[in-house]
Design an enzyme around this catalytic site. Structure first.
Site, PDB file in Angstrom:
ATOM      1  CE1 TYR A 268      -3.601  -2.545   0.672  1.00 46.52           C
ATOM      2  CE2 TYR A 268      -2.730  -2.834   2.879  1.00 46.52           C
ATOM      3  CZ  TYR A 268      -3.606  -3.211   1.871  1.00 46.52           C
ATOM      4  OH  TYR A 268      -4.468  -4.248   2.089  1.00 46.52           O
TER       5      TYR A 268
ATOM      6  CB  CYS B 228      15.664 -11.499  -3.645  1.00 47.66           C
ATOM      7  SG  CYS B 228      17.205 -12.049  -2.898  1.00 47.66           S
TER       8      CYS B 228
END
Length: 441
Positions: free
Chosen positions: A337, A365
């Site tokens: 968000y 990653c």
């Protein structure tokens, strides 16, 4: 659509601390949460670690219930389990008198495991399966908030088959902009949630003819992290008009579910004013003579939790990166968000040290594995600890084991002591439920 405006400038560390009375900085013990040193929690249970404050949970529940009562309203609070479903937290709210708002059979069973009566559970959600509905109906749940004509027929068939009548409320989509992030608004016409207002009268009358169905009222829920009472005023005015229209048409309406969505301050800004919200409820629906329900989640648990993390290293080059042992698999909100969370050093010495901009990231990653950009922080050596604030809602419940990272431990502080409520997942636990089939080639 109008979105909540982001912080115009990051509050400094002193302002973040001052805005949170449960947090204090002691010269020797460092950052304390409800008078418990966070260093002691980390020394005992390691990091990353979720830390929740029982005193804060109780205080926020009582503040909300008190504001509603002061406005002369009788509102039954059903805690939104999706915000934080830990049994310890559910049990705490049960002891305060709360019911539960659930959106899956798993949440329903968690609420029951925590001692919440089935009759005190409201089942919401746009896609309840026949299995979920059947189990909840057999258990005697209190109310189902129906989201479509198709779902209403499903419920009737199940209720008839198991011989248990069901109380239902129709969730009306009022087409009101909640002024919040587009991914957490639920009350617009093009959202997947609820029944268009123009269809409610016909469907309510139809529900009254269906076997096994007892229509009791209307439900509305327009979104999450709402900071202004204005959207509520619009939605509740439409709900009140619908209640009056249904009654004029000869229908019985005894319940109005107000939904939830009360916003909190993630920086040093105030969250939703409880008195303003209560006054809107009183003005718009206080004269309807219905049982009022509401479903708060984030407001109750968001500020009552934090994520405790340690610094792995500082990476310096064109930019300064502070790399934590917590990651997006622990706290997903910033990646999902672009959510803003305050970050405080746990050390009192570091809290007062000179600061410089840094990006705070995790080891996963993914470039999205970032908690903050350009945040003013002191130099952070390996092993230094930080607290990511206001992480009690939509934190642990959204966590995963991505990158084969075990889930974090969780601790509850109560009465000046901290208690382990979830042990850290072990590496072996990551594949404990997996099976290797015989391979053909």
């Amino acid at each position: 659509m109008a979105l909540v405006q982001p912080l115009t400038a990051d509050p400094d560390l002193d302002d973040l601390l001052a805005a949170r009375p449960a947090l204090t900085m002691h010269a020797q013990d460092g950052l304390c949460f409800e008078d418990v040193p966070l260093h002691a929690v980390a020394d005992t249970h390691g990091t990353p670690c979720w830390v929740y404050g029982a005193g804060t949970l109780r205080a926020r529940y009582r503040a909300l219930a008190g504001a509603l009562a002061e406005a002369g309203l009788n509102v039954h609070i059903h805690y939104a389990v999706k915000a934080n479903d830990h049994l310890a937290i559910l049990g705490l709210f049960r002891a305060l008198g709360a019911g539960a708002d659930v959106v899956s059979l798993g949440e329903f069973m968690r609420a029951r495991k925590a001692g919440i009566a089935a009759s005190d559970v409201v089942f919401s959600g746009v896609g309840k399966s026949t299995q979920e509905l059947g189990a909840a109906i057999v258990a005697g749940l209190g109310q189902i908030n129906v989201e479509s004509a198709e779902e209403l027929e499903m419920i009737s068939a199940i209720a008839l088959r198991v011989g248990r009548p069901v109380r239902v409320a129709l969730r009306m989509n009022p087409d009101v902009d909640a002024g919040t992030h587009e991914k957490i608004t639920t009350g617009l016409a093009d959202n997947k949630f609820g029944i268009p207002a123009q269809d409610v009268p016909r469907l309510y009358a139809h529900a009254a003819t269906l076997p096994g169905i007892q229509p009791v009222g209307i439900a509305v829920h327009i979104g999450s992290q709402i900071l202004s009472p204005a959207p509520y005023a619009k939605a509740y005015a439409k709900a009140a008009d619908m209640v009056r229209w249904l009654r004029a048409a000869g229908q019985t309406v005894s319940v109005l579910d107000l939904g939830g969505g009360l916003g909190i301050g993630y920086g040093d800004e105030p969250g939703m004013s409880l008195s303003a919200f209560a006054n809107v409820v009183k003005k718009e629906v206080g004269d309807l003579g219905v049982q009022l329900l509401m479903e708060p989640g984030r407001y109750l648990v968001g500020p009552a939790g934090l994520l405790l993390a340690s610094v792995i290293l500082e990476k310096r080059g064109q930019k300064r990166f502070v790399v934590l042992d917590a990651a997006m698999n622990d706290l997903m909100r910033p990646a999902m968000y672009d959510a803003w969370h305050g970050i405080l050093p746990v050390s009192a010495t570091q809290f007062r040290a000179p600061r410089a901009p840094a990006d705070v990231v995790g080891p996963v990653c993914e470039s999205a594995d970032s908690f903050a950009t350009g945040r003013d922080l002191p130099a952070m050596k390996p092993g230094a600890r930080v607290a990511l604030l206001d992480a009690g809602a939509y934190g642990a419940v959204m966590s995963s084991t991505y990158n084969a990272r075990p889930r974090a431990a969780a601790v509850l502080i109560d009465g000046g002591k901290f208690h382990l409520i979830t042990p850290r997942q072990t590496i072996d636990n990551l594949w404990a439920d997996e099976m290797l089939p015989p391979l053909a080639g």
